[in-house]
Design a protein around this motif. Sequence first.
Motif, PDB file in Angstrom:
ATOM      1  N   PRO A 145       0.825  -1.222   0.000  1.00  0.00           N
ATOM      2  CA  PRO A 145       0.000   0.000   0.000  1.00  0.00           C
ATOM      3  C   PRO A 145       0.852   1.262   0.000  1.00  0.00           C
ATOM      4  O   PRO A 145       2.006   1.271   0.433  1.00  0.00           O
ATOM      5  CB  PRO A 145      -0.799  -0.125   1.300  1.00  0.00           C
ATOM      6  CG  PRO A 145       0.085  -0.933   2.204  1.00  0.00           C
ATOM      7  CD  PRO A 145       0.825  -1.894   1.312  1.00  0.00           C
ATOM      8  N   ILE A 146       0.272   2.338  -0.495  1.00  0.00           N
ATOM      9  CA  ILE A 146       0.905   3.653  -0.436  1.00  0.00           C
ATOM     10  C   ILE A 146       0.718   4.214   0.977  1.00  0.00           C
ATOM     11  O   ILE A 146      -0.362   4.094   1.567  1.00  0.00           O
ATOM     12  CB  ILE A 146       0.284   4.602  -1.471  1.00  0.00           C
ATOM     13  CG1 ILE A 146       0.506   4.050  -2.888  1.00  0.00           C
ATOM     14  CG2 ILE A 146       0.837   6.009  -1.352  1.00  0.00           C
ATOM     15  CD1 ILE A 146      -0.240   4.805  -3.962  1.00  0.00           C
ATOM     16  N   VAL A 147       1.762   4.799   1.529  1.00  0.00           N
ATOM     17  CA  VAL A 147       1.684   5.387   2.874  1.00  0.00           C
ATOM     18  C   VAL A 147       1.719   6.910   2.767  1.00  0.00           C
ATOM     19  O   VAL A 147       1.977   7.465   1.695  1.00  0.00           O
ATOM     20  CB  VAL A 147       2.839   4.876   3.758  1.00  0.00           C
ATOM     21  CG1 VAL A 147       2.743   3.369   3.938  1.00  0.00           C
ATOM     22  CG2 VAL A 147       4.195   5.242   3.160  1.00  0.00           C
ATOM     23  N   ARG A 206       8.859   7.124  -1.998  1.00  0.00           N
ATOM     24  CA  ARG A 206       9.906   7.409  -2.974  1.00  0.00           C
ATOM     25  C   ARG A 206      11.002   6.353  -2.933  1.00  0.00           C
ATOM     26  O   ARG A 206      11.514   5.923  -3.978  1.00  0.00           O
ATOM     27  CB  ARG A 206      10.489   8.799  -2.714  1.00  0.00           C
ATOM     28  CG  ARG A 206      11.580   9.191  -3.712  1.00  0.00           C
ATOM     29  CD  ARG A 206      11.941  10.665  -3.602  1.00  0.00           C
ATOM     30  NE  ARG A 206      12.406  11.001  -2.274  1.00  0.00           N
ATOM     31  CZ  ARG A 206      11.800  11.867  -1.460  1.00  0.00           C
ATOM     32  NH1 ARG A 206      10.681  12.464  -1.833  1.00  0.00           N
ATOM     33  NH2 ARG A 206      12.281  12.134  -0.255  1.00  0.00           N
ATOM     34  N   LYS A 207      11.346   5.905  -1.743  1.00  0.00           N
ATOM     35  CA  LYS A 207      12.380   4.883  -1.620  1.00  0.00           C
ATOM     36  C   LYS A 207      11.957   3.586  -2.305  1.00  0.00           C
ATOM     37  O   LYS A 207      12.735   2.977  -3.051  1.00  0.00           O
ATOM     38  CB  LYS A 207      12.677   4.633  -0.142  1.00  0.00           C
ATOM     39  CG  LYS A 207      13.785   3.602   0.086  1.00  0.00           C
ATOM     40  CD  LYS A 207      14.054   3.419   1.569  1.00  0.00           C
ATOM     41  CE  LYS A 207      15.144   2.382   1.776  1.00  0.00           C
ATOM     42  NZ  LYS A 207      15.426   2.149   3.235  1.00  0.00           N
ATOM     43  N   LEU A 208      10.706   3.179  -2.106  1.00  0.00           N
ATOM     44  CA  LEU A 208      10.207   1.961  -2.738  1.00  0.00           C
ATOM     45  C   LEU A 208      10.176   2.093  -4.258  1.00  0.00           C
ATOM     46  O   LEU A 208      10.607   1.198  -4.987  1.00  0.00           O
ATOM     47  CB  LEU A 208       8.805   1.637  -2.214  1.00  0.00           C
ATOM     48  CG  LEU A 208       8.720   0.974  -0.840  1.00  0.00           C
ATOM     49  CD1 LEU A 208       7.270   0.904  -0.381  1.00  0.00           C
ATOM     50  CD2 LEU A 208       9.332  -0.408  -0.878  1.00  0.00           C
ATOM     51  N   SER A 220      -2.039   1.569  -4.304  1.00  0.00           N
ATOM     52  CA  SER A 220      -1.054   0.485  -4.249  1.00  0.00           C
ATOM     53  C   SER A 220       0.205   0.881  -5.010  1.00  0.00           C
ATOM     54  O   SER A 220       0.137   1.396  -6.133  1.00  0.00           O
ATOM     55  CB  SER A 220      -1.658  -0.794  -4.842  1.00  0.00           C
ATOM     56  OG  SER A 220      -0.655  -1.727  -5.162  1.00  0.00           O
ATOM     57  N   ILE A 221       1.340   0.632  -4.397  1.00  0.00           N
ATOM     58  CA  ILE A 221       2.628   0.884  -5.044  1.00  0.00           C
ATOM     59  C   ILE A 221       2.776   0.001  -6.280  1.00  0.00           C
ATOM     60  O   ILE A 221       3.273   0.437  -7.329  1.00  0.00           O
ATOM     61  CB  ILE A 221       3.795   0.614  -4.069  1.00  0.00           C
ATOM     62  CG1 ILE A 221       3.843   1.685  -2.977  1.00  0.00           C
ATOM     63  CG2 ILE A 221       5.130   0.572  -4.816  1.00  0.00           C
ATOM     64  CD1 ILE A 221       4.307   3.047  -3.436  1.00  0.00           C
ATOM     65  N   ASP A 222       2.318  -1.243  -6.196  1.00  0.00           N
ATOM     66  CA  ASP A 222       2.451  -2.179  -7.314  1.00  0.00           C
ATOM     67  C   ASP A 222       1.698  -1.675  -8.547  1.00  0.00           C
ATOM     68  O   ASP A 222       2.201  -1.776  -9.674  1.00  0.00           O
ATOM     69  CB  ASP A 222       1.935  -3.558  -6.904  1.00  0.00           C
ATOM     70  CG  ASP A 222       2.659  -4.098  -5.679  1.00  0.00           C
ATOM     71  OD1 ASP A 222       3.675  -4.799  -5.856  1.00  0.00           O
ATOM     72  OD2 ASP A 222       2.224  -3.780  -4.564  1.00  0.00           O
ATOM     73  N   LYS A 223       0.495  -1.148  -8.345  1.00  0.00           N
ATOM     74  CA  LYS A 223      -0.270  -0.610  -9.466  1.00  0.00           C
ATOM     75  C   LYS A 223       0.426   0.613 -10.061  1.00  0.00           C
ATOM     76  O   LYS A 223       0.415   0.814 -11.276  1.00  0.00           O
ATOM     77  CB  LYS A 223      -1.682  -0.263  -9.016  1.00  0.00           C
ATOM     78  CG  LYS A 223      -2.537  -1.474  -8.687  1.00  0.00           C
ATOM     79  CD  LYS A 223      -3.945  -1.081  -8.266  1.00  0.00           C
ATOM     80  CE  LYS A 223      -4.787  -2.314  -7.947  1.00  0.00           C
ATOM     81  NZ  LYS A 223      -6.151  -1.944  -7.485  1.00  0.00           N
ATOM     82  N   CYS A 224       1.011   1.425  -9.207  1.00  0.00           N
ATOM     83  CA  CYS A 224       1.748   2.599  -9.684  1.00  0.00           C
ATOM     84  C   CYS A 224       2.906   2.183 -10.584  1.00  0.00           C
ATOM     85  O   CYS A 224       3.117   2.765 -11.662  1.00  0.00           O
ATOM     86  CB  CYS A 224       2.264   3.417  -8.507  1.00  0.00           C
ATOM     87  SG  CYS A 224       0.990   4.237  -7.535  1.00  0.00           S
ATOM     88  N   LYS A 246      -2.590   8.137  -1.297  1.00  0.00           N
ATOM     89  CA  LYS A 246      -3.069   7.791  -2.639  1.00  0.00           C
ATOM     90  C   LYS A 246      -2.106   8.389  -3.673  1.00  0.00           C
ATOM     91  O   LYS A 246      -1.352   9.331  -3.372  1.00  0.00           O
ATOM     92  CB  LYS A 246      -4.484   8.330  -2.883  1.00  0.00           C
ATOM     93  CG  LYS A 246      -5.541   7.791  -1.930  1.00  0.00           C
ATOM     94  CD  LYS A 246      -6.917   8.274  -2.325  1.00  0.00           C
ATOM     95  CE  LYS A 246      -7.076   9.788  -2.163  1.00  0.00           C
ATOM     96  NZ  LYS A 246      -7.049  10.200  -0.749  1.00  0.00           N
ATOM     97  N   ALA A 247      -2.162   7.832  -4.875  1.00  0.00           N
ATOM     98  CA  ALA A 247      -1.389   8.384  -5.994  1.00  0.00           C
ATOM     99  C   ALA A 247      -2.341   8.633  -7.155  1.00  0.00           C
ATOM    100  O   ALA A 247      -3.397   8.007  -7.269  1.00  0.00           O
ATOM    101  CB  ALA A 247      -0.282   7.418  -6.411  1.00  0.00           C
TER     102      ALA A 247
END
Length: 488
Positions: free
Chosen positions: A8-10, A17-19, A96-100, A118-119
């Motif tokens: 998930p996005i935090v 950004r690190k991820l 989700s970071i993965d979707k991004c 959210k992104a």
Amino acid sequence: MSTQKETPIVMKLEQNRKLMNERIGVDTSFDVGFRSITILDHEINLYYVTGLCDSALIAQILRQLNDLDDQKEGKDEASKYIHDELVHQQVDVVESIDKCITQVLSGLIVIFVEGDAKAYIIDVRSYPGRSPKEPDTEKVIRGSRDGYTENIIENTALTRRRIRDERLRLEIMQIGERSKTDICVSYIQDIADPGLVKLLKEEIKNISTDGLSMADKSVEEFLVKQGYNPFPLVRYTERPDVAASHLFEGHVLIMVDTSPSMIITPTTYFHHVQHAEEYREAPMIGTFVRWIRFFGIFASLFLLPLWTLFVIEPELLPDNLAFIGPNEESTIPIVVQLLLADLGLEMLRIAAIHTPTPLATAMGLIAAVLIGQIAIDVGMFVPEVILYIAVSAIGSYSTPSYELSVANKLVRVVLLLITAIFGLPGFVVGVTAYILFLARTNSLNIPYLWPFIPFNAKALMGILVRLSVPLAKIRPSIVHPQNNRRKG
């Protein structure tokens, strides 16, 4: 497909950004772009891939974001302003970071905002590729000159242009653990069989692989479980009008990004012997052209084995047809001559594919004039061998489906060998085995020889005779359409 839990996005931008930087290689891959700017006292990170995006749109979005500082005062509502004020037709929100990551690598841009879990995804894709043009393998005398390209976005637009129906569905999914290839399932909702649509979507989602390097062909092999069956179990087309015609009949199309060929499902043997040119002429002319194609397909399959049979057993020929046998003697058996000539022709076809266009004509002349004639002069081939090989080759080239023509070549060689070894019994058994093999073949649970086996008189008449469009009011029952009758 991977079952790994999504990250998930935090709310802490530094952690996001690190991820992102680690997983997509911001500091390693030169084509992955990253921008960090401050808007309304909030840090904003923007990610994109340079080669897949429209640079002008990215610059415009950055200008819009910078203008927010002068136009807005609510510092705590930065996320709301960014979402509402971006002038673009498609702005999606993901958590989700993965979707991004998947969207960035697909050519979209992703915007992260400090303090927001959210992104924002903005579609600015501009894939490199060629303009739509008529496919080389499906040319027509009259008709449209556009064709599908390697860009799935353009391909869906070409389909929409011909089917302006609100019930046309274009469902996209991404397959491949590493490639994340876009695959679109296209159908008309109130015509296509829901069971077929569900089956295809489940089969596609169950594809487990690193990537689809061969695009549509890889997808086909996962769908139909072809194994060592040489016959094509799906039909390919690069013509939007052909694709639209099949959608109206109740077929389901599968589009794969990076491929200009659409997969048509389900299909039978007889789908592969029809061509768009037949429907661009008057019904009588279309029927005539179709029967010429049928004759060519028959010749490509049975001409060489039949002639070999008559050479081996000349008593089968009536006296008035005795002239078709070889009139010259040769030290090389006829069947060996046929195999060598057929193999040589196949080598010539393969060489033509890999030969630059300016040299292809010269290579053809060398093969036809020098090699063929010299082979006859030195006694390697009798003239009849060259004649029947040429007629058989023309029949192969007149077959509308390239995949079917190659499969027929393989069957022809097998029939030729069986006939040469066993004579008339071998020929009869070989042809019978060929028909039984096709009769036992299924494509997505559809009989491959329909409407011949199982027999359907009306549908078979529609294959033998090109019906006028006003008379073709019944959709093919083999696709199980939800409504059988066409409008009008």
